[in-house]
Design an enzyme around this catalytic site. Structure first.
Site, PDB file in Angstrom:
ATOM      1  N   ASN A  89       5.990 -14.429  -8.474  1.00  0.00           N
ATOM      2  CA  ASN A  89       6.550 -14.052  -7.182  1.00  0.00           C
ATOM      3  C   ASN A  89       5.789 -12.937  -6.475  1.00  0.00           C
ATOM      4  O   ASN A  89       5.797 -12.863  -5.248  1.00  0.00           O
ATOM      5  CB  ASN A  89       8.017 -13.614  -7.413  1.00  0.00           C
ATOM      6  CG  ASN A  89       8.562 -12.793  -6.265  1.00  0.00           C
ATOM      7  OD1 ASN A  89       8.990 -13.333  -5.258  1.00  0.00           O
ATOM      8  ND2 ASN A  89       8.525 -11.455  -6.390  1.00  0.00           N
ATOM      9  N   SER A 142       5.032 -20.426   0.248  1.00  0.00           N
ATOM     10  CA  SER A 142       5.540 -20.018   1.563  1.00  0.00           C
ATOM     11  C   SER A 142       5.410 -21.183   2.538  1.00  0.00           C
ATOM     12  O   SER A 142       4.541 -22.055   2.349  1.00  0.00           O
ATOM     13  CB  SER A 142       4.704 -18.842   2.090  1.00  0.00           C
ATOM     14  OG  SER A 142       4.957 -18.626   3.458  1.00  0.00           O
ATOM     15  N   TYR A 155      -3.527 -15.257   3.689  1.00  0.00           N
ATOM     16  CA  TYR A 155      -2.213 -15.548   3.098  1.00  0.00           C
ATOM     17  C   TYR A 155      -1.955 -17.058   3.074  1.00  0.00           C
ATOM     18  O   TYR A 155      -1.510 -17.614   2.057  1.00  0.00           O
ATOM     19  CB  TYR A 155      -1.151 -14.838   3.923  1.00  0.00           C
ATOM     20  CG  TYR A 155       0.252 -14.877   3.383  1.00  0.00           C
ATOM     21  CD1 TYR A 155       0.706 -13.892   2.496  1.00  0.00           C
ATOM     22  CD2 TYR A 155       1.157 -15.867   3.771  1.00  0.00           C
ATOM     23  CE1 TYR A 155       2.010 -13.909   2.020  1.00  0.00           C
ATOM     24  CE2 TYR A 155       2.451 -15.892   3.296  1.00  0.00           C
ATOM     25  CZ  TYR A 155       2.875 -14.908   2.428  1.00  0.00           C
ATOM     26  OH  TYR A 155       4.168 -14.931   1.954  1.00  0.00           O
TER      27      TYR A 155
HETATM   28  P1  NAP Z   1       8.369  -7.415  -1.341  1.00  0.00           P
HETATM   29  O1  NAP Z   1       9.754  -6.988  -1.029  1.00  0.00           O
HETATM   30  O2  NAP Z   1       7.231  -6.623  -0.773  1.00  0.00           O
HETATM   31  O3  NAP Z   1       8.213  -7.521  -2.920  1.00  0.00           O
HETATM   32  C1  NAP Z   1       6.980  -7.853  -3.525  1.00  0.00           C
HETATM   33  C2  NAP Z   1       6.778  -6.940  -4.719  1.00  0.00           C
HETATM   34  O4  NAP Z   1       5.536  -7.336  -5.370  1.00  0.00           O
HETATM   35  C3  NAP Z   1       6.613  -5.484  -4.311  1.00  0.00           C
HETATM   36  O5  NAP Z   1       7.332  -4.634  -5.152  1.00  0.00           O
HETATM   37  C4  NAP Z   1       5.114  -5.294  -4.456  1.00  0.00           C
HETATM   38  O6  NAP Z   1       4.721  -3.950  -4.671  1.00  0.00           O
HETATM   39  C5  NAP Z   1       4.824  -6.157  -5.657  1.00  0.00           C
HETATM   40  N1  NAP Z   1       3.387  -6.385  -5.806  1.00  0.00           N
HETATM   41  C6  NAP Z   1       2.433  -6.429  -4.830  1.00  0.00           C
HETATM   42  N2  NAP Z   1       1.234  -6.614  -5.359  1.00  0.00           N
HETATM   43  C7  NAP Z   1       1.396  -6.704  -6.700  1.00  0.00           C
HETATM   44  C8  NAP Z   1       0.505  -6.876  -7.787  1.00  0.00           C
HETATM   45  N3  NAP Z   1      -0.810  -6.989  -7.576  1.00  0.00           N
HETATM   46  N4  NAP Z   1       1.006  -6.910  -9.032  1.00  0.00           N
HETATM   47  C9  NAP Z   1       2.324  -6.773  -9.253  1.00  0.00           C
HETATM   48  N5  NAP Z   1       3.226  -6.584  -8.265  1.00  0.00           N
HETATM   49  C10 NAP Z   1       2.765  -6.551  -6.995  1.00  0.00           C
HETATM   50  O7  NAP Z   1       8.116  -8.930  -0.856  1.00  0.00           O
HETATM   51  P2  NAP Z   1       9.056 -10.229  -0.798  1.00  0.00           P
HETATM   52  O8  NAP Z   1       9.326 -10.513   0.627  1.00  0.00           O
HETATM   53  O9  NAP Z   1      10.175 -10.128  -1.766  1.00  0.00           O
HETATM   54  O10 NAP Z   1       7.996 -11.320  -1.270  1.00  0.00           O
HETATM   55  C11 NAP Z   1       7.994 -11.875  -2.567  1.00  0.00           C
HETATM   56  C12 NAP Z   1       7.110 -13.103  -2.571  1.00  0.00           C
HETATM   57  O11 NAP Z   1       7.612 -14.067  -1.646  1.00  0.00           O
HETATM   58  C13 NAP Z   1       5.664 -12.844  -2.121  1.00  0.00           C
HETATM   59  O12 NAP Z   1       4.785 -13.648  -2.876  1.00  0.00           O
HETATM   60  C14 NAP Z   1       5.659 -13.274  -0.670  1.00  0.00           C
HETATM   61  O13 NAP Z   1       4.399 -13.659  -0.241  1.00  0.00           O
HETATM   62  C15 NAP Z   1       6.595 -14.468  -0.752  1.00  0.00           C
HETATM   63  N6  NAP Z   1       7.223 -14.850   0.517  1.00  0.00           N
HETATM   64  C16 NAP Z   1       7.976 -13.976   1.223  1.00  0.00           C
HETATM   65  C17 NAP Z   1       8.620 -14.401   2.376  1.00  0.00           C
HETATM   66  C18 NAP Z   1       9.533 -13.517   3.150  1.00  0.00           C
HETATM   67  O14 NAP Z   1       9.922 -13.921   4.255  1.00  0.00           O
HETATM   68  N7  NAP Z   1       9.926 -12.361   2.666  1.00  0.00           N
HETATM   69  C19 NAP Z   1       8.432 -15.714   2.817  1.00  0.00           C
HETATM   70  C20 NAP Z   1       7.629 -16.574   2.078  1.00  0.00           C
HETATM   71  C21 NAP Z   1       7.043 -16.139   0.912  1.00  0.00           C
HETATM   72  P3  NAP Z   1       4.205  -3.099  -3.363  1.00  0.00           P
HETATM   73  O15 NAP Z   1       5.390  -2.969  -2.461  1.00  0.00           O
HETATM   74  O16 NAP Z   1       3.734  -1.828  -3.964  1.00  0.00           O
HETATM   75  O17 NAP Z   1       3.098  -3.917  -2.725  1.00  0.00           O
END
Ligand code: NAP
Length: 261
Positions: A89, A142, A155
């Protein structure tokens, strides 16, 4: 309690959807290896899991680093002896930069965290799943990995790559009783999206109008889909990409998708 006696590794579980998925699985009986690059956030999620009454093991690691992923998986195996579920994730946003202005280093970093990270974690955990002849992997892709989005030149390809990696592993590991699927969320209200809205690079009003269901998604709605794919109810589902997007990817008409008279 669908996941009693199961052990799940959730990457990026310190925040947003990863945290929601980790807590959701713990409430259904799973012990959780909580990975994040941010140790404070990972520790907080692990504490929440311990408070639920399940074991939460916080493991700080950058999933794009092969050494760190290997140490994370080794440590997890020492503590639990196995990993039944892997949820890839962790991720970062991109900068919405026109392609001709995109810096190659930044582009590479986005690809490395999403696609290389998913590959490395699957490879290291997959070794143990193959040995046990059991495992379920869910990768978070995504809607941006399905349809082209201007300026999402890192992305989008990374997320599209995750969908193909999912299919590749699904057919390669099916004979070991390992299911590999992906979920493609639409726009889900997490800290990542809140930050984009705050910075003015994401316009939630436009997104809401473009979403047939007329709202952003909630992290729990992704956790439900992930839990389904991990459950016995999805035992014959393999290599699928499940959009959980309020109808976003089905909309092919012009104009707004919501409130069409
Ligand atoms: P989020 O709240 O920013 O959570 C992501 C977590 O992953 C953060 O704690 C981040 O730390 C951590 N992270 C980043 N780089 C990392 C690494 N190299 N190793 C380990 N951990 C790492 O984001 P989210 O919205 O929940 O997104 C989760 C996933 O869903 C992602 O893959 C995102 O692309 C995908 N996604 C999100 C959405 C959306 O609308 N939110 C839609 C489609 C897909 P930092 O904050 O320090 O970077």
């Amino acid at each position: 309690m669908r996941f009693n006696n199961k052990v799940a590794l959730v990457t990026g579980a310190g925040s947003g959807m990863g945290k929601s998925i980790a807590l959701f699985l713990a409430k259904e009986g799973a012990d959780i290896i909580v990975n994040d690059i941010n140790s404070e956030l990972a520790n907080a999620t692990a504490d929440d899991i311990n408070n639920i009454g399940q074991q939460g093991l916080s493991v700080t690691a950058d999933i794009s680093s092969e050494d760190e992923v290997q140490s994370m998986v080794e440590k997890s195996i020492v503590v639990f002896g196995r990993i039944d579920f892997l949820i890839n994730n962790a991720g970062i946003s991109d900068q919405f930069v026109p392609t001709i202005e995109q810096k190659a280093d930044y582009w590479q970093r986005v690809i490395d965290i999403h696609l290389r990270g998913c590959f490395l974690c699957s490879k290291e955990v997959g070794k143990h799943m193959i040995e046990k002849r059991y495992g379920k992997i869910v990768n978070i892709s995504s809607v941006v990995g399905i349809g082209g989005s201007p300026m999402r030149n890192a992305y989008g390809p990374a997320k599209a790559g995750i969908i193909m990696l999912t299919k590749t592993l699904a057919v390669e590991w099916a004979s070991y009783n390992i299911n590999v699927n992906s979920v493609s969320p639409g726009y889900i209200l997490t800290p990542l999206i809140e930050k984009g809205i705050e910075l003015g690079i994401i316009d939630d009003k436009v997104i809401i109008r473009r979403t047939p269901m007329g709202r952003l998604g909630r992290p729990e709605e992704i956790s439900e889909a992930v839990a389904f794919l991990l459950s016995d109810a999805a035992s014959y589902v393999n290599g699928c990409n499940l959009p959980v997007d309020g109808g976003w990817t089905s909309f092919g008409s012009y104009g707004d998708a919501f409130n069409i008279p």
